[in-house]
Design a protein around this motif. Structure first.
Motif, PDB file in Angstrom:
ATOM      1  N   THR A   1      -4.105   0.862  -2.744  1.00 51.45           N
ATOM      2  CA  THR A   1      -3.136   1.011  -1.653  1.00 51.45           C
ATOM      3  C   THR A   1      -3.197   2.440  -1.121  1.00 51.45           C
ATOM      4  O   THR A   1      -3.478   3.382  -1.857  1.00 51.45           O
ATOM      5  N   PRO A   2      -2.935   2.626   0.185  1.00 51.35           N
ATOM      6  CA  PRO A   2      -3.003   3.973   0.768  1.00 51.35           C
ATOM      7  C   PRO A   2      -2.100   4.986   0.084  1.00 51.35           C
ATOM      8  O   PRO A   2      -2.417   6.180   0.047  1.00 51.35           O
ATOM      9  N   ALA A   3      -0.985   4.514  -0.483  1.00 52.15           N
ATOM     10  CA  ALA A   3      -0.041   5.442  -1.114  1.00 52.15           C
ATOM     11  C   ALA A   3      -0.530   5.960  -2.452  1.00 52.15           C
ATOM     12  O   ALA A   3      -0.188   7.075  -2.861  1.00 52.15           O
ATOM     13  N   ILE A   4      -1.356   5.166  -3.158  1.00 46.25           N
ATOM     14  CA  ILE A   4      -1.771   5.540  -4.513  1.00 46.25           C
ATOM     15  C   ILE A   4      -3.228   5.969  -4.597  1.00 46.25           C
ATOM     16  O   ILE A   4      -3.580   6.868  -5.374  1.00 46.25           O
ATOM     17  N   ALA A   5      -4.095   5.370  -3.805  1.00 40.30           N
ATOM     18  CA  ALA A   5      -5.541   5.623  -3.912  1.00 40.30           C
ATOM     19  C   ALA A   5      -5.917   7.107  -3.933  1.00 40.30           C
ATOM     20  O   ALA A   5      -6.766   7.517  -4.738  1.00 40.30           O
ATOM     21  N   PRO A   6      -5.321   7.977  -3.092  1.00 39.21           N
ATOM     22  CA  PRO A   6      -5.724   9.392  -3.121  1.00 39.21           C
ATOM     23  C   PRO A   6      -5.360  10.117  -4.409  1.00 39.21           C
ATOM     24  O   PRO A   6      -5.828  11.245  -4.627  1.00 39.21           O
ATOM     25  N   HIS A   7      -4.547   9.482  -5.220  1.00 37.11           N
ATOM     26  CA  HIS A   7      -4.013  10.161  -6.402  1.00 37.11           C
ATOM     27  C   HIS A   7      -4.567   9.619  -7.715  1.00 37.11           C
ATOM     28  O   HIS A   7      -4.047   9.937  -8.787  1.00 37.11           O
TER      29      HIS A   7
ATOM     30  N   LEU B   1       4.827  -1.715  -2.584  1.00 38.93           N
ATOM     31  CA  LEU B   1       3.684  -1.012  -2.009  1.00 38.93           C
ATOM     32  C   LEU B   1       2.589  -1.972  -1.580  1.00 38.93           C
ATOM     33  O   LEU B   1       1.878  -1.734  -0.594  1.00 38.93           O
ATOM     34  N   LEU B   2       2.432  -3.050  -2.319  1.00 38.40           N
ATOM     35  CA  LEU B   2       1.373  -4.013  -2.029  1.00 38.40           C
ATOM     36  C   LEU B   2       1.694  -4.906  -0.831  1.00 38.40           C
ATOM     37  O   LEU B   2       0.789  -5.326  -0.094  1.00 38.40           O
ATOM     38  N   ALA B   3       2.964  -5.204  -0.626  1.00 38.54           N
ATOM     39  CA  ALA B   3       3.360  -6.176   0.393  1.00 38.54           C
ATOM     40  C   ALA B   3       2.800  -5.867   1.788  1.00 38.54           C
ATOM     41  O   ALA B   3       2.272  -6.770   2.461  1.00 38.54           O
ATOM     42  N   PRO B   4       2.857  -4.615   2.281  1.00 37.82           N
ATOM     43  CA  PRO B   4       2.369  -4.351   3.639  1.00 37.82           C
ATOM     44  C   PRO B   4       0.847  -4.425   3.778  1.00 37.82           C
ATOM     45  O   PRO B   4       0.335  -4.390   4.895  1.00 37.82           O
ATOM     46  N   THR B   5       0.124  -4.507   2.667  1.00 34.43           N
ATOM     47  CA  THR B   5      -1.340  -4.499   2.720  1.00 34.43           C
ATOM     48  C   THR B   5      -1.928  -5.888   2.911  1.00 34.43           C
ATOM     49  O   THR B   5      -3.151  -6.031   3.009  1.00 34.43           O
ATOM     50  N   GLY B   6      -1.087  -6.913   2.945  1.00 36.90           N
ATOM     51  CA  GLY B   6      -1.583  -8.277   3.037  1.00 36.90           C
ATOM     52  C   GLY B   6      -1.883  -8.901   1.693  1.00 36.90           C
ATOM     53  O   GLY B   6      -2.439 -10.001   1.614  1.00 36.90           O
ATOM     54  N   TRP B   7      -1.494  -8.209   0.633  1.00 35.39           N
ATOM     55  CA  TRP B   7      -1.704  -8.726  -0.727  1.00 35.39           C
ATOM     56  C   TRP B   7      -0.948 -10.035  -0.903  1.00 35.39           C
ATOM     57  O   TRP B   7       0.212 -10.172  -0.498  1.00 35.39           O
TER      58      TRP B   7
END
Length: 438
Positions: free
Chosen positions: A99-105, A68-74
Motif C-alpha cells: 500500500t502507498p502508506a506502508i511501502a516506502p517504510h 489502508l487496504l480498502a482504497p486500493t481495490g483489495w
C-alpha cells in the motif's frame, strides 16, 4: 545527538503483527520503519505456508490494515474461510506491505543484531530516557546503525524451537543428530514427502503443530502403508490437545482434536506418554532415540524426528535493553501471570495492551507471539490489539491505549472439571487455575 521525536518508530519484523503496527503508526501520523530479515514480508509465515490456520479470516486481518487496504481495490477474503499460511501472505500481508502508506517504510533482507540506547549501555541511568534507541543492523551492504524514537519488537519466535531434551537443554547428541530433525512443521504431503513416505517418524510435542504433522502423516500412510508414526509427549495425557470438539468456537480447531483422538484410538498413531528424551545416537540411515518412560528406560529407532516442542524468544539482540521479564515465562512481568502454562491449561487471556507490555526502557515494546515468551498459545487477534494499544500510547492517546477490548473465540476444553494435570491424567479441582480459554 538526534531528537527522538524526529526519528521513526522502528518495527522489527514484517509479519502480521509487525505490519499491523505499521498500519496503526501511519494512521496516527507517526513514521514507521519496518525491518524484515527475510527476503519478503511474512517470511516466517511462508515457511509454514502449507498449513491451514484454525482461525478464519475474520480474526486474521487487523482493523487499521483493512482501512489502508480498502482504497486500493483489495478484495477482502470471506470472513469464515480458513486461510493457509501461503494465502495469508499472498492475499493479505504482501498487499498490505505494498500500500502507498506502508511501502516506502518497509525494508527486507535486514537483520537486527542489537538494540540499545544511543550512547548509553544497559548500566547507565543518567538521561537515559531522553536518548533515542540505536539499532545495529546487517543487510546486503554490511553492518550499520539506525536511530529510532521507539522500538516495537514483533520478531515472533519462529526458528527458536525448544530442544528435544526435557530439562530445557538439548538432549545428549542432539546437535550431532540434527540432520534427522525436521523442524516443527514439515510439508509432509508436499515438498518433504519423500522424507516420510514408507519411513519411521517420531513426532515430539503436544501442540497444534504436532497435531497438524501427525494428521498429515496419517494421510500419507493411507497411500504409503509402511509409514510408521510414533507420538511422544512428556505429560500423561493428550486430552488438552484433543480440545473441546464441537464446543470449540473455532470449528477447525475442535475438528483437529477430534481427528487426532480418532487416529490414536484406531492405532494409526502410537502414542507414548511420560516420555523424557535423554540421548540421540545416529545409527546408519536412522537415529536411535534413548530416554525414559516414567522411571523405565526406553528407546526407538526412527528415520526422522519432528520437533514440535514449542518455541522460546530470542533475547540475544536485547541484551542492552532494560527489560522486565518474568523469570518463568520470559514474558513481560505484568502479562506473565495471565499466560503462565503452569497456571493456565488453555488460553483466553483477558484483554491487555500497552500497560502490561511496557518495559523499564520507555518506548521499547515486545509484541506478538514473542511477548508470550515461552507460553505456547497465541492468536493473531491478540497481537493486533496489542499494537493498537501500544501505538496509541506512543501517540500520546492514553485513553485509547487503556481502552483495551478483545473478543476471542473459546474452546470447550475448559469446563467445571477444571484443567488436566498432565502427570496424573485426572482433572484438577475446579478453581485451581483459570477457566478461561484460548
Amino acid at each position: 545527538m538526534s531528537t527522538p521525536q524526529d526519528l521513526p518508530v522502528v518495527v522489527i519484523g514484517g509479519g502480521p503483527v509487525g505490519l499491523a503496527a505499521a498500519a496503526h503508526l501511519v494512521e496516527r501520523g507517526i513514521e514507521p520503519l519496518v525491518l524484515e530479515s527475510g527476503p519478503d514480508v511474512g517470511a516466517a509465515v511462508a515457511a509454514w505456508g502449507h498449513v491451514r490456520l484454525f482461525s478464519p479470516w475474520q480474526y486474521d486481518v487487523d482493523a487499521a490494515a483493512r482501512r489502508l487496504l480498502a482504497p486500493t481495490g483489495w478484495v477482502e477474503p470471506e470472513a469464515d474461510v480458513l486461510p493457509t499460511g501461503a494465502e495469508l501472505v499472498d492475499r493479505y500481508l504482501r498487499p498490505l506491505a505494498q500500500t502507498p502508506a506502508i511501502a516506502p517504510h518497509v525494508r527486507t533482507g535486514v537483520r537486527v543484531l542489537a538494540v540499545t540506547r544511543d550512547g548509553a549501555d544497559r548500566s547507565r541511568s543518567l538521561g537515559r530516557e531522553r536518548r533515542p534507541f540505536r539499532l545495529r543492523v546487517r543487510d546486503a551492504d554490511g553492518e550499520r546503525d539506525l536511530l529510532a524514537r521507539a522500538v516495537v519488537d514483533a520478531t515472533g519466535t519462529w526458528g527458536q524451537s525448544n530442544p528435544l531434551g526435557a530439562s530445557g537443554i538439548p538432549a545428549v547428541g542432539e546437535q550431532e543428530a540434527s540432520a534427522f530433525v525436521t523442524g516443527p512443521l514439515p510439508d509432509v504431503l508436499g515438498r518433504d514427502r519423500e522424507r516420510f513416505a514408507g519411513r519411521r517418524t517420531l513426532v515430539v510435542g503436544r501442540g497444534h503443530s504436532a497435531a497438524n504433522t501427525l494428521l498429515s502423516l496419517v494421510e500419507l500412510a493411507e497411500s504409503e502403508p509402511d509409514t510408521e508414526i510414533t507420538w511422544a509427549i512428556r505429560g500423561g495425557s493428550a486430552r488438552r490437545l484433543y480440545g473441546g470438539g464441537g464446543a470449540d468456537e473455532l470449528p477447525a480447531r475442535g475438528h483437529l482434536g477430534e481427528r487426532l483422538r480418532a487416529a490414536v484410538e484406531s492405532g494409526a498413531i502410537t502414542l507414548a506418554t511420560h516420555v523424557t528424551i535423554d540421548e540421540l545416537v545416529p545409527a546408519g540411515d536412522g537415529v536411535l532415540v534413548r530416554g525414559r518412560r516414567r522411571d523405565e528406560e526406553t528407546s526407538v529407532e526412527v528415520d526422522a524426528i519432528v520437533n514440535a516442542t514449542g518455541f522460546r524468544p530470542d533475547l540475544a539482540m536485547l541484551r542492552e535493553v532494560r527489560l522486565d521479564l518474568d523469570p518463568v515465562v520470559e514474558a513481560p512481568r505484568g502479562l506473565a501471570t495471565l499466560i503462565d502454562p503452569n497456571e493456565h491449561s488453555c488460553g483466553t487471556v483477558r484483554p491487555h495492551g500497552e500497560a502490561l507490555l511496557r518495559h523499564p526502557d520507555e518506548g521499547f515494546y515486545v509484541v506478538g507471539s514473542k511477548s508470550y515468551g515461552r507460553a505456547p498459545t497465541f492468536l493473531l487477534a491478540t497481537g493486533y490489539e496489542q499494537v493498537r494499544s501500544v501505538v496509541a500510547a506512543l501517540a500520546g492517546d492514553r485513553q485509547a491505549a487503556d481502552a483495551v477490548e478483545l473478543n476471542l473465540p473459546s474452546t470447550g476444553v475448559c469446563s467445571a472439571d477444571g484443567p488436566v494435570d498432565d502427570d496424573k491424567d485426572v482433572p484438577v479441582p475446579a478453581g485451581a487455575a483459570s477457566s478461561s480459554c484460548c
